[in-house]
Design an enzyme around this catalytic site. Structure first.
Site, PDB file in Angstrom:
ATOM      1  N   GLU B 135       0.859  -1.182   0.000  1.00  0.00           N
ATOM      2  CA  GLU B 135       0.000   0.000   0.000  1.00  0.00           C
ATOM      3  C   GLU B 135       0.896   1.233   0.000  1.00  0.00           C
ATOM      4  OE1 GLU B 135      -3.254   0.685  -0.539  1.00  0.00           O
ATOM      5  OE2 GLU B 135      -2.458   2.715  -0.440  1.00  0.00           O
ATOM      6  N   CYS B 236     -12.359  -0.734 -10.998  1.00  0.00           N
ATOM      7  CA  CYS B 236     -13.792  -0.427 -10.865  1.00  0.00           C
ATOM      8  C   CYS B 236     -14.113   0.729 -11.812  1.00  0.00           C
ATOM      9  CB  CYS B 236     -14.175  -0.123  -9.428  1.00  0.00           C
ATOM     10  SG  CYS B 236     -13.193   1.150  -8.670  1.00  0.00           S
TER      11      CYS B 236
END
Lengths: 189, 313
Positions: B135, B236
């Protein structure tokens, strides 16, 4: 800031964790050894005040990386000098010989909202005491989940009328997360 | 800007519809089983319904997934706080299922926060093997750590590092790249916001910037994957530049693509205005809110070709 603590501080952090276990057990060091055996991960590391047990053989290359922030079985987090035990740790500790109080689902709900649980009648609550003067894990009536711990204060022993003073509940993680999120310095991230 | 996107979507068989999306959750098998949580939540008057995808012919159950209806926030229930379930959109449960990690695999998650898919991978591996989760954004690391501890993931190592700067000592069996993207308008529906706000905040230059980053990440993933290893690429986004164009690029650098048989979603597009993509791009899947009643999504299963393999072998 180097976050992996492997020097004297490492021992300090380890001692802090053993002190936490001492809230529940008479021989916390022994319990720590048993915990290591039970989880199957024997190496202890602290990253950014987060405590972990991890698998040295499988993951040592990554533990040495200066950017590592999470590794293996999370024992908990030290925040503002308070130790937050992980949900995973509580679920393992409840299977040890430890003081437990079993409560119904309504009481569980109040407890995870940070409340003391008052005046529980004995049909809904079973007390299992192993060690005197130690804290009690608060467990659901089926014995499957531990939602935190507290001090048991009996009002009248013979009537089993008591209250559980909330020392820690799993809802604290949610409250802490929103506090950390609010205080995060995005400009310097 | 809405008309700009309307025109683009029309070109590829899509349209903008303000559909009602159902919220969903995933039972965390690292801690419990479906029956236990269903019983607990139903006792709190939460309505739960198993998730099936596809039409009557291809109907398929998504394991441990439930749609729910509740008059209160499930994230404050003891069951959530104990990590017995995780709130996760159905379509975002698909990439880990496609990656199919095995218990002894070494898996890389290149953009992990907030950890929905990482924790699902951990559950699929039953806390064995190793997942290295990256991350880049420090502000998102805490959400990841909080979720992993809550859900009891014990086989995850998280590094706060940009995937592009990551140089591990060994190569990975499987990689999940849920790439940073422009998102899609249906996310605003889920958050109870006006969908036009989404269109007003997006530009073609932003989409192209994302596309360029996604191609760089695909190239990096290629260098970190074992020969014959699997990369699942997902976004997405509904924008072809961030989806089919990236897969087209992946095929040009040594990946093959495997067809996905889910009985839901639409094949990847092979033409977009003046662009013509590798015909194999059709093996990817795109999900339209108006058709699949999920948020917009795209997924492709890519396999790193072995050195002696030719394309298409």
């Amino acid at each position: 800031m180097r976050r992996i603590i492997m020097n004297n501080n490492h021992n300090l952090m380890r001692n802090l964790f053993i002190k936490f276990l001492g809230l529940f057990f008479n021989s916390p060091s022994k319990v720590f050894d048993e915990l290591i055996e039970k989880v199957g991960l024997k190496d202890f590391v602290v990253l950014d005040d987060w405590f972990f047990l991890y698998d040295k053989e499988k993951t040592n290359d990554y533990i040495q990386n200066k950017n590592v922030v999470f590794a293996g079985f999370c024992l908990g987090l030290k925040y503002n000098n308070k130790f937050f035990p992980s949900v995973d740790l509580l679920s393992v500790l409840k299977d040890f010989k430890v003081n437990k109080v079993f409560v119904d689902s309504d009481s569980i709900l109040r407890f995870v909202y940070g409340k003391d649980i008052h005046g529980i009648v004995d049909e809904n609550c079973i007390i299992k005491e192993v060690f005197k003067n130690k804290l009690f894990l608060v467990v659901d009536s089926e014995g499957k989940e531990c939602v935190g711990f507290g001090r048991l204060v009996r009002k009248r022993r013979e009537e089993n009328n008591f209250l559980i003073r909330n020392f820690f509940d799993v809802g604290e993680w949610l409250r802490l997360e929103s506090k950390i999120h609010k205080n995060f310095d995005y400009k310097n991230s | 800007m809405r008309s700009f996107f309307e025109k683009r979507y029309l070109e590829i068989g899509g349209k903008i519809v303000n559909v009602k999306l159902k919220p969903s959750l995933r039972i965390n098998t690292l801690r419990t089983n479906d029956d236990f949580v269903v019983e607990r939540l139903r006792a709190r008057d939460v309505f739960l319904e198993e998730v099936f995808i596809g039409d009557s012919r291809t109907k398929q159950k998504i394991p441990h997934a439930f749609y729910y209806k509740s008059n209160f926030s499930l994230s404050s229930t003891p069951e959530f706080l104990l990590g017995l379930f995780h709130l996760q959109e159905v379509v975002s449960m698909i990439p880990p299922l496609v990656l199919e990690p095995k218990p002894d695999d070494l898996v890389l998650d290149m953009a992990a926060s907030p950890g929905s898919k990482t924790s699902q991978l951990s559950a699929l591996m039953n806390n064995s093997g190793v997942i290295v989760a990256l991350e880049k954004n420090k502000s998102r690391v805490d959400a990841l750590r909080f979720n992993l501890q809550r859900l009891g993931c014990r086989n995850v190592i998280v590094l706060n590092i940009d995937a592009l700067d990551f140089n591990p000592p060994v190569l990975f069996d499987k990689i999940l790249l849920d790439a940073p993207c422009s998102g899609n308008y249906a996310q605003n529906i889920l958050q109870g916001k006006d969908i036009n706000e989404w269109f007003n905040n997006r530009t073609l230059s932003g989409i192209l910037r994302n596309s360029s980053l996604q191609k760089t990440l695909i190239k990096k993933a290629f260098s970190l994957l074992k020969e014959g290893g699997v990369l699942v690429y997902s976004t997405c986004s509904l924008e072809p530049e961030e989806n089919e164009a990236v897969v087209d690029y992946a095929l040009s650098i040594g990946f093959d693509i495997e067809p996905l048989k889910f009985g839901f979603g639409s094949p990847g597009i092979t033409r977009f205005f003046d662009y013509e993509f590798n015909p194999k791009v059709k093996h990817a899947l795109r999900f339209w809110p108006f058709k699949d009643y999920t948020q917009g999504f795209f997924i492709a299963k890519l396999v790193k070709r072995k050195r002696n393999d030719k394309e298409g072998d």
